[in-house]
Design an enzyme around this catalytic site. Structure first.
Site, PDB file in Angstrom:
ATOM      1  N   GLN A 104      35.212  64.034   3.264  1.00 34.55           N
ATOM      2  CA  GLN A 104      36.222  63.938   2.196  1.00 34.55           C
ATOM      3  C   GLN A 104      37.172  65.135   2.178  1.00 34.55           C
ATOM      4  O   GLN A 104      38.014  65.228   1.280  1.00 34.55           O
ATOM      5  CB  GLN A 104      35.535  63.819   0.820  1.00 34.55           C
ATOM      6  N   CYS A 110      26.659  55.830  -2.550  1.00 36.18           N
ATOM      7  CA  CYS A 110      25.727  56.396  -1.574  1.00 36.18           C
ATOM      8  C   CYS A 110      25.310  57.813  -1.933  1.00 36.18           C
ATOM      9  O   CYS A 110      25.166  58.676  -1.054  1.00 36.18           O
ATOM     10  CB  CYS A 110      26.293  56.362  -0.159  1.00 36.18           C
ATOM     11  N   HIS A 125      26.013  62.961   0.059  1.00 38.12           N
ATOM     12  CA  HIS A 125      26.076  61.541   0.409  1.00 38.12           C
ATOM     13  C   HIS A 125      24.803  61.256   1.221  1.00 38.12           C
ATOM     14  O   HIS A 125      24.312  62.136   1.920  1.00 38.12           O
ATOM     15  CB  HIS A 125      27.330  61.327   1.258  1.00 38.12           C
ATOM     16  N   ASP A 149      29.440  68.413   6.050  1.00 39.68           N
ATOM     17  CA  ASP A 149      29.925  67.044   5.929  1.00 39.68           C
ATOM     18  C   ASP A 149      31.347  67.136   5.374  1.00 39.68           C
ATOM     19  O   ASP A 149      31.550  67.370   4.178  1.00 39.68           O
ATOM     20  CB  ASP A 149      29.002  66.266   4.987  1.00 39.68           C
ATOM     21  N   LYS A 190      38.736  57.359   7.185  1.00 39.36           N
ATOM     22  CA  LYS A 190      39.129  57.902   5.880  1.00 39.36           C
ATOM     23  C   LYS A 190      40.394  58.737   5.985  1.00 39.36           C
ATOM     24  O   LYS A 190      40.859  59.303   5.001  1.00 39.36           O
ATOM     25  CB  LYS A 190      37.999  58.767   5.302  1.00 39.36           C
TER      26      LYS A 190
END
Ligand code: 7TS
Length: 404
Positions: free
Chosen positions: A199, A362, A119, A196, A222
């Site tokens: 998710q 993104c 991302h 990261d 999220k």
């Protein structure tokens, strides 16, 4: 998944264009259960004050609730509270990491290794750090099936590699990267591993110690929490070495006109008045997810993904991006319909009350890697049902008939 969970999310009762809302964009942001909305509101109603400064009872209470939220977030990822820095979200957390490592670890001529599936939030901060420090940015490539090419990654690791920054679960391909294995290899050459986890933390059990990364970033919004709050987890000894990204109030020890000494982490990285109510809301989201159980959250995501994936793969006019096995994916599917722009698909689905995202999500370099400007993406969470996935699929068939 208990069907009653859906009733906890007031927004899911609304209609869009006269049709019941089918929200399939949780990878962008998730909806909020009443427990989170109320936790935030209760704080404003009952215990509101600033943190880390007042000696009066209300300030002490606010501070207690803010630190309680930090402890909840820490325990959710298998960490100690002192290792959890509250940030505005993943983007700020990754900027903090890239800034701090740029100041302390990355030297001219060094390398920072990312991947093609990042991302922009885990790419641009490293571009900036590389530019600032005169370092080189390299990227491990993605295979045609949407997995990280581990041989390429290994080949690009060297003694010059100071940082390996990668995504845990791709927000486009759904790929779950083998972080523990990659972290072990990166550590062998002495590199620091930045993950990261935007998710993954919302969708599966995550234990930062098992992952083996050194810094881990994620967002509250999220994972059923409010906007404006997220976290950077860091190994305590590493955090202790990093300089702050924001300087100002409540992150210092001693201040003179010409110099100052930083406070210990996590306060060092939380200059200014932090998002207090949002942190408390995130604590409530963590409680909510813990009550469901993260194994159950993952299973539910996998079931809905398997249903969508199986049906999409059976349609010859649909291209699916990323691994075809729902067991090794996050709870999302990116796809395209032959010859039709993803924005047209998303616009027509919206007419039926179905919210999916069309665009580059993104991740422009990743889309370029596949030779496409954009994809459609349906993403799922605890409140989605198999019926909603079926409604999405039949609406998609009508879109195809109308535009083919
Ligand atoms: N990393 C990944 C893997 C993401 O999916 C996102 C947001 C971010 C970082 C940035 O998170 P933020 O909370 O700081 O904005 N992803 C998406 C998406 O896929 N659609 O909208 C936002």
């Amino acid at each position: 998944m208990d069907a009653r969970i859906r009733n906890d999310f007031p927004i899911l009762d609304r209609t869009v264009h006269g049709k019941p809302l089918v929200y399939l964009d949780s990878a962008a942001t998730s909806m909020k259960p009443r427990a989170v909305i109320e936790a935030e509101a209760d704080f404003y109603r009952e215990s509101y004050a600033n943190v880390r400064r007042g000696v009066y009872a209300l300030a002490a209470e606010a501070n207690e609730r803010y630190e309680e939220a930090r402890a909840k977030v820490a325990s959710f990822i298998g960490a100690q509270p002192g290792e959890v820095v509250f940030t505005r979200g993943t983007t700020e957390a990754l900027n903090l990491a890239a800034w701090g490592l740029g100041e302390t670890v990355v030297e001219p001529g060094d390398e920072i290794l990312v991947t093609e599936m990042e991302h922009h939030a885990n790419l641009l901060p490293w571009q900036e750090t590389a530019r600032r420090r005169g370092a080189r940015l390299a990227a491990a490539v993605v295979t045609p099936s949407g997995e990280l090419d581990l041989d390429d990654l290994r080949a690009k690791l060297s003694r010059r590699t100071k940082v390996v920054a990668l995504v845990h679960v791709s927000n486009v391909l759904g790929t779950v990267n083998p972080v523990a294995e990659i972290a072990a290899e990166a550590h062998r050459v002495g590199a620091i591993v930045v993950l990261d986890a935007a998710q993954s933390v919302p969708h599966m059990p995550v234990d930062v110690r098992e992952l083996g990364a050194d810094l881990v970033a994620f967002s509250g919004h999220k994972m059923l929490g409010p906007t404006g709050i997220g976290a950077l987890w860091g190994r305590a000894d590493l955090l202790a070495e990093l300089p702050p990204l924001l300087t100002g109030g409540e992150m210092v020890r001693e201040v003179w006109l010409n110099w100052a000494t930083w406070d210990e982490p996590p306060a060092r990285f939380e200059g200014g008045t932090p998002p207090i109510a949002q942190a408390i809301g995130l604590g409530a989201a963590v409680d909510y997810l813990t009550r469901i159980g993260m194994e159950a959250v993952r299973r539910h995501g996998e079931e809905l993904t398997a249903l969508a994936l199986g049906e999409l793969l059976a349609r010859p006019h649909v291209t699916v991006y990323g691994p075809h096995d729902p067991g090794v994916r996050g709870a999302l599917v990116a796809f395209s319909l032959a010859g039709i722009h993803p924005h047209d698909v998303a616009t027509l689905l919206d007419q039926e009350g179905i919210a999916i995202r069309g665009g580059h999500h993104c991740a422009q370099p990743l889309h370029r890697r596949f030779g496409i400007p954009a994809t459609c993406r349906a993403s799922f969470y605890v409140y989605n049902t198999p019926e909603e996935v079926k409604r999405f699929l039949s609406a998609l068939d009508r879109v195809w008939e109308a535009l083919r």
